[in-house]
Design an enzyme around this catalytic site. Structure first.
Site, PDB file in Angstrom:
ATOM      1  N   MET A 161      32.655   2.617  14.879  1.00  0.00           N
ATOM      2  CA  MET A 161      33.223   2.744  16.224  1.00  0.00           C
ATOM      3  C   MET A 161      34.392   1.771  16.310  1.00  0.00           C
ATOM      4  SD  MET A 161      31.124   2.246  19.695  1.00  0.00           S
ATOM      5  CE  MET A 161      31.291   0.582  20.030  1.00  0.00           C
ATOM      6  N   TYR A 437      29.082  -8.297  21.915  1.00  0.00           N
ATOM      7  CA  TYR A 437      29.717  -7.009  21.580  1.00  0.00           C
ATOM      8  C   TYR A 437      29.161  -5.853  22.429  1.00  0.00           C
ATOM      9  CZ  TYR A 437      26.156  -6.589  17.640  1.00  0.00           C
ATOM     10  OH  TYR A 437      25.048  -6.542  16.858  1.00  0.00           O
ATOM     11  N   GLU A 438      29.792  -4.717  22.286  1.00  0.00           N
ATOM     12  CA  GLU A 438      29.477  -3.539  23.128  1.00  0.00           C
ATOM     13  C   GLU A 438      29.757  -3.816  24.599  1.00  0.00           C
ATOM     14  OE1 GLU A 438      29.447  -0.632  22.761  1.00  0.00           O
ATOM     15  OE2 GLU A 438      29.481  -1.028  20.615  1.00  0.00           O
ATOM     16  N   GLY A 439      30.771  -4.576  24.898  1.00  0.00           N
ATOM     17  CA  GLY A 439      31.060  -4.986  26.273  1.00  0.00           C
ATOM     18  C   GLY A 439      30.266  -6.249  26.550  1.00  0.00           C
TER      19      GLY A 439
END
Ligand code: FAD
Length: 585
Positions: A161, A437-439
């Site tokens: 991603m 991570y991932e926001g």
């Protein structure tokens, strides 16, 4: 101490606090039955415990290495991945049309927890591939699906991603990677991405990158971003691997933890442009990427649960073994530290927080299943909104729990916790990334306050609060002295949640709501986690199994952790000015 998958605990949470048991009983999952669910969980637990967990230390010590653009994983990782994908774990909730087993996301979530407890650096790679599957299935053209999905579902190829660039982290809209249309309908990508998990590795022969890029003259910000599939090796018409694409890993990062997971700087277009295939429509890439991000957010939440579970197991074992001092109850000699009230408080806090976070994550997964499988459109929409509401809560709360619990795990070990030999320090180091991570968790809190509680004019959050209140009333009505002050303290937490929600919904979004977002999310999770633990305790009391221990955990959470809710309420409602107006010298 190594990890032993807590299969019975996981099955219990799945059945009683997440809503999975009810969904199974009402036929949401067709003819799936509890026996099959249990055997999948047992087998995943065995694989995680016996095959993956022993690699955790090796992965930490050796890490991934890069030489001339080739990334090599630690000893034993390649074989473990090969056996893991050959056993079908990658596609257990993947689409049946493309070789997946189509099992519920809730079951996959339980498995994801186990892979990540066993080795977080292993788990993060595979969950990104699972996100890639959903994204391609939802938004890809038939040709792309046919060419790539079977191999990604089987795990023969992995997915990445790719959003982040040096100037575009939380602000994804600032990205600059360029995509230009080619005459054959494909695109050519040039630019650089950083921090790309498993951007390059030796686990599989091909890697399929999901890359956000900007077309010439695209609108500024997130409305001008498109999503592209960029394979490491191009695919020939007969499905065989073709030429190497113009994308490479330039370097890998030296990190605080998760050394076995290669975090790569990726370069696109050194030789004129990497061939990319559009997924979805031009400039609508963020909407497609959200499929992957939402999936990944829940997976990262499960990493928080996973690391908390592993830390708790390790701390418990150490506390039973290590002898120091004497308690008021001990006769001669020193006592195991588990007998000291302060150590017991730490251990109970670890267990209660881990289970609360697990319950929230599994409830989110069941909402995702309902959003896909419910029979009528209204139920699907309501479940979709519930999943949207719970996802940022699961992500931020569970990953904060991962950090707090693994820190307590170090503390329970005393000085030995700070020494790498015990492994407690590795868990603490590894837990930290999941909150970033991932926001980041700050971004999750803002998402909850700005976008999620206003969903359906506040109806979704109000329904959720009403559900929590029902649990509180059931605890009160049970009139069971073993619950102590559970009903009272949880009731107060739900009151605080209701008042702060009304306060936030009743004002235009401003700096005061943004300043209160993180404490609000914590309050939301505390009330929710406490109620879900109470649901588990009530179910255990009804079933007459493990009731004493489950009530004790629900009670501990309510009496020791939920009282913080009133402070969080004040922080949300009264604390905005002190955040915005105090000068930071
Ligand atoms: C090990 C690792 C693996 C990763 N894997 C991937 C991957 O596979 N793919 C990928 O694309 N990315 C990946 N990332 C990147 C990761 O998602 C970002 O680091 C993360 O989103 C934060 O962005 P940033 O580092 O630029 O921090 P910044 O955005 O600079 O944030 C710094 C701080 O400011 C806060 N902040 C920023 N903006 C706001 C705002 N508007 N309001 C309030 N607070 C704000 C943040 O919450 C944070 O506390 C990875 C990162 C690491 C370290």
């Amino acid at each position: 101490m190594s990890y032993r998958a807590p299969v019975a605990d996981i099955a219990f949470a799945l059945k009683y606090s997440s809503g999975f048991g009810a969904a199974l009983a009402e036929g949401l999952y067709g003819d799936l039955d509890e026996d099959l669910v249990n055997s999948v969980l047992e087998e995943a637990g065995r694989f995680a415990t016996e095959v993956i967990a022993p690699l955790n230390r090796v992965g930490d010590r050796q890490g991934a290495k890069i030489k001339d653009g080739v990334v090599t994983t630690a000893d034993g990782w390649k074989e473990a991945y090969r056996d893991w994908s050959a056993a079908g774990w990658n596609g257990i909730s993947g689409p049946t049309d493309w070789g997946g087993q189509g099992l519920p996301h809730a079951i996959n979530s339980a498995c994801i927890e186990m892979w990540n407890s066993a080795a977080m650096a292993f788990g993060i790679g595979v969950v990104l591939t699972m996100g890639a599957i959903d994204t391609l299935e939802a938004h890809g053209s038939d040709h792309l699906k046919k060419t790539y999905l079977p191999k990604i579902v089987s795990g023969e190829w992995t997915g990445t991603m790719q959003l982040t660039e040096p100037q575009a982290g939380s602000d994804v809209g600032a990205l600059r990677t360029k995509a230009e249309r080619a005459s054959d309908g494909t695109y050519r990508l040039t630019g650089q991405k950083i921090f790309i998990t498993y951007g390059e590795h030796d686990l599989t022969e091909n890697i399929i990158h999901f890359v956000l890029a900007r077309l010439p003259n695209a609108p500024a910000g997130t409305r001008g971003i498109s999503l592209f599939l960029v394979p490491k090796f191009l695919i020939n018409a007969d499905g065989s691997l073709g030429a190497r694409n113009d994308v490479r890993a330039h370097s890998i990062e030296h990190k605080m933890g998760n050394h076995a997971s290669p975090t790569c700087t990726m370069v696109f277009g050194d030789q004129g442009g990497a061939v990319g295939y559009l997924i979805g429509e031009e400039n609508r890439g963020m909407a497609c990427m959200f499929t992957m991000m939402n999936q990944a957010r829940l997976a990262v939440a499960l990493q928080g649960v996973a690391i908390a579970e592993r830390s708790t197991q390790q701390a418990l074992a150490y506390a039973r073994d290590r002898k120091q001092g004497r308690t008021s109850k001990s006769a001669e000699g020193s006592s195991p530290i588990i007998a000291h009230p302060d150590v017991r408080r730490m251990l109970l806090s670890m267990r209660a927080q881990t289970r609360a976070a697990r319950a929230i994550c599994y409830a989110t997964a069941v909402a995702i299943d309902r959003a896909r499988l419910s029979g009528d459109e209204d139920s699907r929409q309501a479940a979709h909104d519930r999943a949207s509401l719970l996802t940022p809560v699961a992500k931020a709360f569970a990953t904060d729990v991962g950090v707090d619990v693994s820190s307590l795990g170090v503390q329970v070990h005393g000085g030995m916790g700070y020494i790498e030999e015990t492994g407690a320090a590795q868990h603490y180091r590894e837990s930290r990334i999941a909150a970033i991570y991932e926001g980041t968790n700050g971004i999750q809190a803002i998402d909850l306050v700005m976008r999620k509680i206003p969903l359906a004019q506040g109806a979704t959050v109000r329904t959720h609060i009403a559900d929590l209140r029902r649990t509180v009333e059931t605890v009160r009505a049970a009139n069971n002295p073993a619950f102590g002050a559970t009903g009272a303290r949880l009731g107060e937490a739900v009151d605080s949640l209701e008042r702060t929600t009304a306060w936030l919904l009743g004002r235009p979004p401003d700096d005061a709501s943004l300043a209160g977002a993180t404490p609000y999310l914590r309050l939301f999770a505390t009330a929710t986690g406490g109620a879900l633990l109470a649901d588990e305790a009530l179910a255990a009391a009804r079933a007459g199994t493990d009731a004493e221990a489950r009530i004790a955990i629900a009670r501990f959470f309510a009496e020791h952790l939920a009282p913080g809710s009133s402070g969080l309420e004040r922080e949300v409602i009264e604390g905005g000015d002190s955040v915005s107006e105090v000068a930071l010298a």
